[in-house]
Design a protein around this motif. Structure first.
Motif, mmCIF file in Angstrom:
data_model
loop_
_atom_site.group_PDB
_atom_site.id
_atom_site.type_symbol
_atom_site.label_atom_id
_atom_site.label_comp_id
_atom_site.label_asym_id
_atom_site.label_seq_id
_atom_site.Cartn_x
_atom_site.Cartn_y
_atom_site.Cartn_z
ATOM 1 N N TRP A 91 47.429 79.340 65.152
ATOM 2 C CA TRP A 91 47.730 78.666 64.255
ATOM 3 C C TRP A 91 46.892 78.461 62.958
ATOM 4 C CZ3 TRP A 91 52.762 78.456 64.450
ATOM 5 C CH2 TRP A 91 53.418 79.073 65.488
ATOM 6 N N HIS A 92 45.768 78.879 62.822
ATOM 7 C CA HIS A 92 44.928 78.812 61.809
ATOM 8 C C HIS A 92 44.091 80.136 61.608
ATOM 9 C CE1 HIS A 92 42.099 76.235 59.064
ATOM 10 N NE2 HIS A 92 41.515 77.683 59.022
ATOM 11 N N LEU A 93 44.211 81.017 60.659
ATOM 12 C CA LEU A 93 43.549 82.236 60.775
ATOM 13 C C LEU A 93 43.263 82.780 59.245
ATOM 14 C CD1 LEU A 93 42.664 84.843 62.362
ATOM 15 C CD2 LEU A 93 44.943 85.917 61.771
ATOM 16 N N HIS A 94 42.011 83.116 59.024
ATOM 17 C CA HIS A 94 41.618 83.776 57.908
ATOM 18 C C HIS A 94 41.558 85.353 57.907
ATOM 19 C CE1 HIS A 94 40.217 80.302 56.012
ATOM 20 N NE2 HIS A 94 39.795 79.612 57.229
ATOM 21 N N LEU A 95 42.679 86.087 57.353
ATOM 22 C CA LEU A 95 42.653 87.646 57.423
ATOM 23 C C LEU A 95 42.132 88.063 56.356
ATOM 24 C CD1 LEU A 95 46.076 88.575 58.927
ATOM 25 C CD2 LEU A 95 43.977 88.611 59.923
ATOM 26 N N ILE A 110 48.542 82.017 58.274
ATOM 27 C CA ILE A 110 47.423 82.720 57.446
ATOM 28 C C ILE A 110 47.092 81.812 56.561
ATOM 29 C CG2 ILE A 110 47.035 84.797 56.129
ATOM 30 C CD1 ILE A 110 47.828 85.367 59.119
ATOM 31 N N MET A 111 45.785 81.551 56.355
ATOM 32 C CA MET A 111 45.180 80.797 55.379
ATOM 33 C C MET A 111 45.088 81.418 53.898
ATOM 34 S SD MET A 111 44.395 77.849 56.446
ATOM 35 C CE MET A 111 45.743 77.575 57.608
ATOM 36 N N PRO A 112 45.299 80.587 52.999
ATOM 37 C CA PRO A 112 45.525 81.210 51.424
ATOM 38 C C PRO A 112 44.343 81.201 50.484
ATOM 39 C CG PRO A 112 46.098 78.946 51.576
ATOM 40 C CD PRO A 112 45.659 79.133 52.927
ATOM 41 N N GLU A 114 43.933 70.247 60.726
ATOM 42 C CA GLU A 114 43.124 71.653 61.122
ATOM 43 C C GLU A 114 41.728 71.540 61.649
ATOM 44 O OE1 GLU A 114 45.220 74.127 60.714
ATOM 45 O OE2 GLU A 114 45.627 74.592 58.701
ATOM 46 N N HIS A 115 41.521 72.401 62.691
ATOM 47 C CA HIS A 115 40.201 72.509 63.240
ATOM 48 C C HIS A 115 39.411 71.177 63.551
ATOM 49 C CE1 HIS A 115 39.236 72.612 59.044
ATOM 50 N NE2 HIS A 115 39.589 73.801 58.641
ATOM 51 N N ILE A 116 40.102 70.164 64.272
ATOM 52 C CA ILE A 116 39.422 68.954 64.232
ATOM 53 C C ILE A 116 38.170 69.161 65.223
ATOM 54 C CG2 ILE A 116 41.478 67.546 63.988
ATOM 55 C CD1 ILE A 116 41.499 67.299 67.155
ATOM 56 N N THR A 157 42.260 79.319 65.586
ATOM 57 C CA THR A 157 40.923 79.982 65.897
ATOM 58 C C THR A 157 39.955 79.551 64.825
ATOM 59 O OG1 THR A 157 41.415 82.026 64.856
ATOM 60 C CG2 THR A 157 41.605 81.508 67.295
ATOM 61 N N ASP A 158 40.636 79.554 63.288
ATOM 62 C CA ASP A 158 39.830 79.405 62.357
ATOM 63 C C ASP A 158 39.027 80.756 62.165
ATOM 64 O OD1 ASP A 158 39.059 78.644 59.735
ATOM 65 O OD2 ASP A 158 37.823 77.195 60.520
ATOM 66 N N SER A 159 39.262 81.901 62.912
ATOM 67 C CA SER A 159 38.300 82.819 62.643
ATOM 68 C C SER A 159 38.387 83.309 61.258
ATOM 69 C CB SER A 159 39.198 84.167 63.816
ATOM 70 O OG SER A 159 38.451 85.188 63.574
HETATM 71 ZN ZN ZN Z 1 39.956 77.944 58.032
#
Ligand code: ZN
Ligand code: DOR
Length: 347
Positions: free
Chosen positions: A13-17, A39-41, A174-176, A247-249
C-alpha cells in the motif's frame, strides 16, 4: 513452530516504482509476490494530472514481466494548485485510488508539495465528499523542528486539526515510525488507517548510526528509538485492521546512497515477505501476517482481497538474498537486516 504459511496474495500500500531504466530493473521485484500496489507519484516531474497518471500507469504495465497480473493503483501528487474537479474526474474514471500529500520539502522530490494545508482544503473537501483516500507523508517541515520529532509535531499541528475539520475523509497515515503515530491512529475511527514499512519493524536509529554510518538504512521518516520500533511491531502484529503493509520500498542507486549527501530510501521489495514472516514468527504472530499484508489494506481502500495465495516457508539453513539488483541506472542495494533470514516465498 510452523514451518510454512499460506496466505492471500499480499498488496503493497505504499511503493516507489520510479520510471525508465530503474522501473524496468526493479518492477519484477514487486510483481513477483504482490498483487497490487499504491504507486507513489514523486517522479521528476511529479504525477500531477490525470493524463500524467494514465501515461505512468501504461509505463508500469509495460514493465511487468510476461504473464504478470500485477495491478498498479495510481495516485496523484497534491500541489497547492490541484483542481478539485480534475481529481474528482480522475477518480470517477477509475484512474486513481488515492491522492498523496507531501508537505513541501519533507522528502525526496517533494518540492512541489503542499506549502500550507489551507491551500488544499477545497480538494480535501471534495475528496471527503466522493470517498477518495488521502495518503499523508506526516512530517512537519519547519527547519527548527528536530528530525526525530517531526512526525509527532505533524500530528498535533496538521493531522489532528484536519481530522476534526473533515472527519469523513478516509486517510492513510503513511509509513508511521513512532508510538505517537500508533497511538493517534488507534484513537481515531476506522476511516483512519496507517501503513507500516518492513524496515521500520526491524531497525531503530542505532542501526543507522552506531559503528559507522549506514546509508542503506537511511530513509524518511528516519527510524526512531527502540521504544518506537516496539510500538510499531505491536501494532503490525496485532491484527488491528487500521494497520497494514506499505513497504515504502524506495530504490536509489548505490552512488546516490553512498554519497556525501545520500538519498533517503530503503529498497525492500525483493525480500519483504520473507522479512515479515521472520518478524511475525519472532513475535509469535504468524496467524496475523495475512491481516497485515493481505486483508487490512484492501478493506481500508474498499477493495476485495486478492483471490490467489502465496506460501512462505522456513528452512533450517539461512536463505540467501541478492545483495543488489542491477538496473540500467546502476546497482540498487537490497535491504539487509544484518542477521540471517530463514524464510522464503515459494515462487
Ligand atoms: Zn514513500
Ligand atoms: O525514504 C524515503 N524515500 N522516504 C520518502 O518519503 C520518499 C522515498 C523516495 O522517494 O526515495
Amino acid at each position: 513452530m510452523s514451518n510454512s504459511i499460506t496466505i492471500t496474495r499480499p498488496d503493497d500500500w505504499h511503493l516507489h516504482l520510479r520510471d525508465g531504466a530503474m522501473l524496468a530493473g526493479i518492477a519484477p521485484e514487486t510483481t513477483r509476490h504482490f498483487g497490487r500496489a499504491i504507486i507513489m507519484p514523486n517522479l521528476v516531474p511529479p504525477v500531477v494530472t490525470a493524463s500524467d497518471a494514465a501515461a505512468y500507469r501504461d509505463r508500469i504495465l509495460a514493465a511487468r514481466p510476461a504473464g504478470s497480473n500485477f495491478e498498479p493503483l495510481m495516485t496523484l501528487y497534491l500541489t497547492d494548485k490541484t483542481d478539485p474537479n480534475d481529481v474528482a474526474a480522475a477518480y470517477a474514471d477509475g484512474l486513481i485510488r488515492a491522492v498523496k500529500y507531501y508537505p513541501a520539502g519533507a522528502t525526496t522530490n517533494s518540492d512541489s508539495g503542499v506549502t500550507d494545508i489551507k491551500n488544499v482544503m477545497p480538494v480535501l473537501e471534495k475528496m471527503a465528499e466522493i470517498g477518495l483516500t488521502l495518503c499523508i507523508h506526516g512530517e512537519a517541515t519547519e527547519p527548527h523542528i528536530d528530525i526525530f520529532d517531526r512526525e509527532a509535531v505533524f500530528i498535533d499541528t496538521t493531522l489532528d486539526p484536519l481530522r476534526r475539520a473533515l472527519p469523513e475523509l478516509n486517510i492513510t497515515s503513511e509509513h508511521i515510525t513512532t508510538k505517537d503515530g500508533v497511538d493517534y491512529v488507534k484513537s481515531q475511527p476506522k476511516n483512519h488507517g496507517a501503513t507500516i514499512t518492513t524496515h521500520h519493524l526491524m531497525i531503530n536509529r542505532n542501526h543507522i548510526l552506531v559503528g559507522g554510518i549506514k546509508p542503506h538504512y537511511y530513509c524518511l521518516p528516519v527510524a526512531k528509538r527502540e521504544e518506537h520500533r516496539i510500538a510499531l511491531r505491536a501494532a503490525a502484529t496485532s491484527g488491528d485492521p487500521r494497520f497494514f503493509l506499505g513497504t515504502d520500498s524506495a530504490p536509489h542507486t548505490d552512488p546516490a546512497k553512498e554519497s556525501g549527501c545520500g538519498c533517503a530510501g530503503c529498497f525492500t521489495a525483493t525480500n519483504t515477505m520473507a522479512l515479515l514472516a521472520h518478524v511475525f514468527d519472532e513475535d509469535g504472530a504468524l496467524p496475523n501476517l495475512e491481516k497485515f499484508a493481505s486483508l487490512n489494506g484492501p478493506a481500508h481502500y474498499d477493495l476485495k482481497p486478492n483471490t490467489d495465495q502465496i506460501t512462505i516457508e522456513k528452512s533450517d539453513l539461512p536463505v540467501t538474498y541478492p545483495d543488489k539488483i542491477e538496473t540500467g541506472d546502476g546497482p540498487v542495494t537490497v535491504f539487509n537486516p544484518g542477521h540471517d533470514i530463514h524464510w522464503r516465498v515459494v515462487d
